[in-house]
Each structure stands twice: as structure tokens, then as C-alpha cells.
Design an enzyme around this catalytic site. Structure first.
Site, mmCIF file in Angstrom:
data_model
loop_
_atom_site.group_PDB
_atom_site.id
_atom_site.type_symbol
_atom_site.label_atom_id
_atom_site.label_comp_id
_atom_site.label_asym_id
_atom_site.label_seq_id
_atom_site.Cartn_x
_atom_site.Cartn_y
_atom_site.Cartn_z
ATOM 1 N N THR A 1 0.778 -1.289 -0.037
ATOM 2 C CA THR A 1 0.239 0.020 -0.083
ATOM 3 C C THR A 1 0.690 1.228 0.038
ATOM 4 O O THR A 1 0.350 2.271 -0.665
ATOM 5 C CB THR A 1 -0.896 0.114 1.137
ATOM 6 O OG1 THR A 1 -1.764 -1.375 1.176
ATOM 7 C CG2 THR A 1 -1.731 1.129 1.083
ATOM 8 N N GLU B 1 1.355 0.173 9.554
ATOM 9 C CA GLU B 1 1.890 -1.110 10.431
ATOM 10 C C GLU B 1 2.971 -0.782 11.477
ATOM 11 O O GLU B 1 3.810 -0.130 11.118
ATOM 12 C CB GLU B 1 2.298 -1.808 9.443
ATOM 13 C CG GLU B 1 1.548 -2.462 8.405
ATOM 14 C CD GLU B 1 2.085 -3.464 7.272
ATOM 15 O OE1 GLU B 1 3.221 -3.739 7.645
ATOM 16 O OE2 GLU B 1 1.592 -3.735 6.456
ATOM 17 N N ARG C 1 10.944 -16.070 -2.950
ATOM 18 C CA ARG C 1 9.661 -16.234 -2.332
ATOM 19 C C ARG C 1 9.407 -17.798 -2.025
ATOM 20 O O ARG C 1 8.809 -18.096 -0.977
ATOM 21 C CB ARG C 1 8.762 -15.663 -2.953
ATOM 22 C CG ARG C 1 8.750 -14.317 -2.681
ATOM 23 C CD ARG C 1 7.919 -13.386 -3.494
ATOM 24 N NE ARG C 1 7.729 -11.952 -3.120
ATOM 25 C CZ ARG C 1 6.994 -10.970 -3.319
ATOM 26 N NH1 ARG C 1 6.043 -11.220 -4.246
ATOM 27 N NH2 ARG C 1 6.981 -9.419 -2.740
ATOM 28 N N HIS D 1 2.084 1.908 -3.527
ATOM 29 C CA HIS D 1 1.011 2.573 -4.320
ATOM 30 C C HIS D 1 1.034 4.140 -3.950
ATOM 31 O O HIS D 1 0.948 4.780 -4.987
ATOM 32 C CB HIS D 1 -0.315 2.246 -3.996
ATOM 33 C CG HIS D 1 -0.195 0.792 -4.573
ATOM 34 N ND1 HIS D 1 -0.591 0.403 -5.610
ATOM 35 C CD2 HIS D 1 -0.604 -0.562 -3.653
ATOM 36 C CE1 HIS D 1 -0.625 -1.005 -6.037
ATOM 37 N NE2 HIS D 1 -0.691 -1.455 -4.792
ATOM 38 N N ASP E 1 4.837 -19.435 -6.289
ATOM 39 C CA ASP E 1 4.950 -18.012 -6.629
ATOM 40 C C ASP E 1 6.023 -18.562 -7.906
ATOM 41 O O ASP E 1 6.662 -19.560 -8.241
ATOM 42 C CB ASP E 1 5.728 -17.444 -5.518
ATOM 43 C CG ASP E 1 5.829 -16.152 -5.667
ATOM 44 O OD1 ASP E 1 5.112 -15.482 -4.837
ATOM 45 O OD2 ASP E 1 6.609 -15.421 -6.358
ATOM 46 N N LEU F 1 -7.220 -12.660 -0.947
ATOM 47 C CA LEU F 1 -6.659 -11.441 -0.514
ATOM 48 C C LEU F 1 -5.948 -10.555 -1.461
ATOM 49 O O LEU F 1 -5.910 -9.615 -1.628
ATOM 50 C CB LEU F 1 -5.786 -11.986 0.578
ATOM 51 C CG LEU F 1 -4.985 -10.751 1.230
ATOM 52 C CD1 LEU F 1 -5.598 -10.574 2.694
ATOM 53 C CD2 LEU F 1 -3.494 -10.911 1.284
#
Ligand code: ZN
Length: 340
Positions: free
Chosen positions: A40, A64, A200, A43, A195, A260
Site C-alpha cells: 500500500t 503497520e 519467495r 502505491h 510463486d 486476499l
């Protein structure tokens, strides 16, 4: 105080001095010690179409965090100066019909710190006392500072029936990696994580995935684990169109897909064959259930069966914001934390 501010409607964030926040009677002031960096924030940093449509500069970014309470308003009785805390970053009206019926996480009037009001990439943040969540003494500020995205993972995983399930997790960014560890602790029979990024996949293995594979190897792994039927539960964490189709395709008939990952544009879905005739249950995940998710998360961490530490790959100062954003965009980082 020092803060990372979105000063105007253009790319970038500025480290600058701003006044310390003042608190209302029902709020507390928190000295931030650790703050997670999130997609976020990227962005908002990039000032893409979503950010331009939602955010109103100037404001302090970041949602956070963990820290120490340094002041409390006159109406606050269960949070005290010196308490070690994190907080739910979605601020909702406790009197809304959504709050009063246990659906606060989907209240359309939600205001998010670091998005709709001043956030936590700063020395201090003001929070409504009702959003504050106390941390056990054994929990570090770094772990406290990632309760928000871990909470997304707990919400996604634990609203499905995980014990004994074959679980497919598509997308192993930080939240997908947390979800692997949560499903392991919750007693999944087999966890298959996918992935396209080898780092990852390595992280997913570290967190306990039985199979961490490229997307085109997922079908074989899921079928081998499920007598050919498909995954009981799919957690879609990527938002990538091919992964969304694969989530539906590899869920077993009657299975559940918790979603999600946020697609960047519209996806063509054949509802009849992909969802309806398979009898799938689809669940959209927004934020964290208030406060069931927080309660479950604290108990899982306290149990010692779930350790998110391997997901944190970088600890940086606020001054390194440009590096942090570049690292997230490169896909080379797990969770990045600002230490203050
Ligand atoms: Zn976040």
C-alpha cells in the site's frame, strides 16, 4: 518530530519535521519503535491511480507499527503510559451497524491510518484507544510492528477449515509466507505454495510449506496430495489473473477459495464452470476481523507454534525510504521494517 510525509500529489515521500500529533480525550499517543513497509505504501509512494483517487496530501504515511504509549486522553482507562502496543489501523465508528454486528472490518466508512489520516512513519502517532492492542513482553517491537499484515494472513487462513486440509497458497509475498506458517500451526495436512520468484519459494519452505513450486507445477502437487480431487482450501494471495483462475481450477469440488490478492484490473471469469458448478465458496478478505483475528493471532504467537521472524528480511531507518520502495518492487525482499 521526524516523519515520512506525502507532501503533494506526485511520486515520492519526503522525510521532514512536522508537529507532534495532539490527542483527543479518547485517544493515546504512541512513540513508534518499529513500522512495517507495505505494498500500500508503494502505491502511495508511486502515486498511482488508486492512490490519486483515494489519498489527500499532505499526510504522514505508514499503517503497520508497534511502540510505547507516552500519553493517554482523559477518557482512556485501560491503556497506560509505558504500555507496549500495536494497533488496528482501520478506524471505524463503534456505533455503526457493521461494528455492532461483528462486521467492523467491512464498514464502508473505515478510515485507515497512513491512507486517510496521519500514519506511523513518524516518531509519534495518535490512535483511538479502542484500536490499541497490547503486546506480550516477549514480543519484540519488530514482530509487534507487523501485526497488521500478519493479521491479514490470519484472517485469510483461519476463516477456512484448515485442520487436516490440503491447502494451496498462490503467491508467497510476506502475507502468503505468513499464511504458510499459520496453516502449518493450525494443522493443515499438506501445504502447497506457489510463486514465480525463487526467493519467495525459499521463504515459503522456511515457513513450513511441504511443496513450494512454480505455478505450472502446482496441479501435480495438489493432485498428488488430494487423491486427485483438488485442494480443500485455496488462499489466493497474488491478485495475478492466471493465479486466480488456477485457484478456482485447483480447488476441489465444494472447496473454499479465500481471496486476499488484489488484481490491478478486471478479470474475465467463467462463473458457470469455474465457480458455480464446482460449488465453490469464495470469501473476500478485507483487513482483520475486529477483534477475533487479533485474539487468535496473539494466542498463536504465544503458543510458540507460529514464528513470523523469517519473513522479516530487512531493517532500515526512515532515511532509506527510497531503498525500501525499490526493494519491495524488485520482489527481492520479504517484510521490510523501519526501525525508529
Ligand atoms: Zn499493510
Amino acid at each position: 518530530m521526524k516523519a515520512l510525509v506525502k507532501t503533494s500529489a506526485q511520486k515520492g515521500l519526503t522525510l521532514t519535521e512536522v508537529p507532534e500529533p495532539t490527542i483527543r480525550d479518547d485517544e493515546v499517543l504512541i512513540r513508534v519503535r518499529s513500522a512495517g513497509v507495505c505494498g500500500t505504501d508503494v502505491h502511495i509512494y508511486e502515486w498511482d491511480a488508486w492512490a490519486a483517487g483515494r489519498c489527500k496530501p499532505p499526510f504522514v504515511v505508514g499503517h503497520e507499527f508497534a511502540g510505547d504509549v507516552v500519553a493517554v486522553g482523559s477518557l482512556v482507562h485501560d491503556v497506560h503510559v509505558g504500555d507496549r502496543v500495536t494497533a488496528e489501523g482501520h478506524i471505524v465508528d463503534e456505533r455503526s451497524i457493521f461494528s455492532r454486528t461483528g462486521q467492523a472490518h467491512v464498514d464502508p466508512s473505515t478510515r485507515i491510518i497512513g491512507v486517510d489520516r496521519d500514519g506511523c512513519f513518524a516518531d509519534y502517532i495518535a490512535m483511538p484507544a479502542t484500536n490499541v492492542w497490547h503486546l506480550d513482553d516477549a514480543i519484540s517491537y519488530d514482530i509487534g510492528g507487523i501485526h497488521d499484515p500478519m493479521g491479514n494472513a490470519f484472517h485469510t487462513a483461519l476463516t477456512a477449515d484448515i485442520p487436516g486440509a490440503v491447502v494451496l497458497i498462490t503467491g508467497c509475498g510476506p502475507i502468503g509466507a505468513f499464511a504458510v506458517g499459520i496453516c502449518k500451526a493450525a494443522g493443515a495436512a499438506r501445504i502447497i505454495a506457489t510463486d514465480i520468484n525463487p526467493r519467495r519459494l525459499e521463504l515459503a519452505r522456511l515457513m513450513g510449506a511441504h511443496d513450494a513450486v512454480l505455478p505450472d507445477e502446482a496441479s501435480r502437487a495438489v493432485k498428488a496430495a488430494s487423491d486427485g480431487h483438488g485442494a480443500d482450501v485455496v488462499l489466493e494471495m497474488s491478485g495475478v489473473p492466471s493465479a486466480v483462475h488456477q485457484a478456482f481450477a485447483l480447488a476441489r469440488p465444494g472447496g473454499r477459495v479465500n481471496m486476499l490478492g488484489i488484481p490491478s484490473k478486471t478479470i474475465d471469469i467463467d462463473f458457470a464452470s469455474e465457480i458455480i458448478f464446482k460449488g465453490l465458496t469464495i470469501y473476500g478478505v478485507v483487513g482483520r476481523r475486529m477483534y477475533d483475528t487479533w485474539h487468535q493471532m496473539s494466542r498463536f504467537i504465544r503458543s510458540g507454534n507460529f514464528d513470523p521472524t523469517p519473513v522479516i528480511t530487512h531493517r532500515l531507518p526512515l532515511e532509506a525510504v527510497d531503498d525500501a520502495m525499490a526493494l519491495i518492487k524488485s520482489g527481492e525482499a520479504g517484510k521490510i521494517i523501519f526501525q525508529l
